[in-house]
Design an enzyme around this catalytic site. Sequence first.
Site, PDB file in Angstrom:
ATOM      1  N   CYS A 131      -3.449  10.792   1.394  1.00 20.80           N
ATOM      2  CA  CYS A 131      -2.638   9.633   1.018  1.00 20.80           C
ATOM      3  C   CYS A 131      -1.252  10.018   0.523  1.00 20.80           C
ATOM      4  CB  CYS A 131      -3.362   8.808  -0.055  1.00 20.80           C
ATOM      5  SG  CYS A 131      -4.959   8.155   0.449  1.00 20.80           S
ATOM      6  N   LYS A 133       0.823  -1.213   0.000  1.00 15.70           N
ATOM      7  CA  LYS A 133       0.000   0.000   0.000  1.00 15.70           C
ATOM      8  C   LYS A 133       0.857   1.263   0.000  1.00 15.70           C
ATOM      9  CE  LYS A 133      -3.535   2.747   0.502  1.00 15.70           C
ATOM     10  NZ  LYS A 133      -4.439   3.060  -0.600  1.00 15.70           N
TER      11      LYS A 133
END
Length: 458
Positions: free
Chosen positions: A293, A239
């Site tokens: 993010c 991720k």
Amino acid sequence: MSRTMPGQLYDPAHGDRPTEEQRRAFRSGEIPVAVYGLGKMGLPLASVYAETCGNVIGADIDEDVVAGINDGESHIKREPGLDELVAELVGEGAFRAVAEPSEAAREATVHVIIIPTLLTDDHVPDLSILRSVVDDVASGLSPGDLVVVESTVPPRTCSEMVYPRLQRESGLTAGEFGLAFCPERTASGRALEDIRGAYPKVVGGIDAESTRVAGLIYEEINERGTIPVSDTTTAEAVKVFEGVYRDVNIALANELARMTDELEIDVREAIEVANTQPYCDIHDPGPGVGGHCIPYYPYFLIEGLETRNRLLRTAREINDEMPAFTVRKLAEELASEGKNVADARVAVLGLTYRPGVEETRASPAIPITHRLADLGADVLTIDPMLDNTGEFAGEQVPLETLYDHDLDAVVLVTPHDEFDAIDWTAFERPLVVIDGHATLDLAGTDHRRYAIGTGRPR
């Protein structure tokens, strides 16, 4: 523990329930699920769990969010299908919410954590919220339970913090419960589609049984299936690497874009053509990188590791410099028109970090508005997604009043669809327009346009 108990899936001793029977137990609601964190990714995830198994309790400390969900209302805007799905699931009794996470923990067998990981002012990952939720989960953890972490975290978080903490706070030992990291791979505006199977689900367990059980669950949720990896740390790295790749790639695009004037070319055109070669995939330049993010994940590797990570640091510096570059280009273009930015009235269009999303975290519009205000400009801000723009400098005004202000300049930061309807011929005098994403069509006007990566019309 040697046998799987009713309502449980995790059993490293491989109890005698066949896998298909366990799948049926999950789908039938025999396996109660708790989802901790009902934000813009947590609520869609909880909803997809609920439509799959019909037995989900969601936990969120925001009592207004909890009350709204229990009334069948979604607080997440512009998420296609979510409003209807939440109303349907709550009406059927498949989904409910509580404001006390420990209550959810006592009821659940599968515990799914999806809360944000923020940074401190020194760019150190702040795991305090995760620790708190882990403690809540531990308060109700039972033998045979599975804990799933979907929150993006620094690699080794599950093995070095979550697993030992769950053992310590619950009194259980390794092998009595499972832990898997299954990263959220979802974008706002398409969350349900992504969760249901736009991409395979990555699953990495603290042990082989955790990986097996997590895979069993997510194969029921995600029609594209799962990609098992070696362990939780590998899954965590997957991720983070996805986000770091994008940050570094955008930094490359931004560095190339800043060569536009010196090379006297349209860098965007060059990038587009370069990308027709199969080994090239340069992203688009812009006025900065925002969101919860991409600007955060590089620090999950920069901080806490002995590796120097020079490329990641440099990419962050380049992307963090783009708001200043944007303002500098505005000042230069105003000067070319004989105007000083200190005397200019400037409208900043688009404050959220990307189009169509009600999220301002790390938005490049924040430093752009403040830098303009510090230089003495009269700043107006416009964003159809936002009612409250307190973190931005300047005065918020409605889009429909844009023509009523005696503007000198416009800076497009985030290209919301609503801005496509602007009539650029309606302004009384020519403007300086800085187009952060080269999306504006000013043909047939006398406005002075500079697009990042494209420059001025040639």
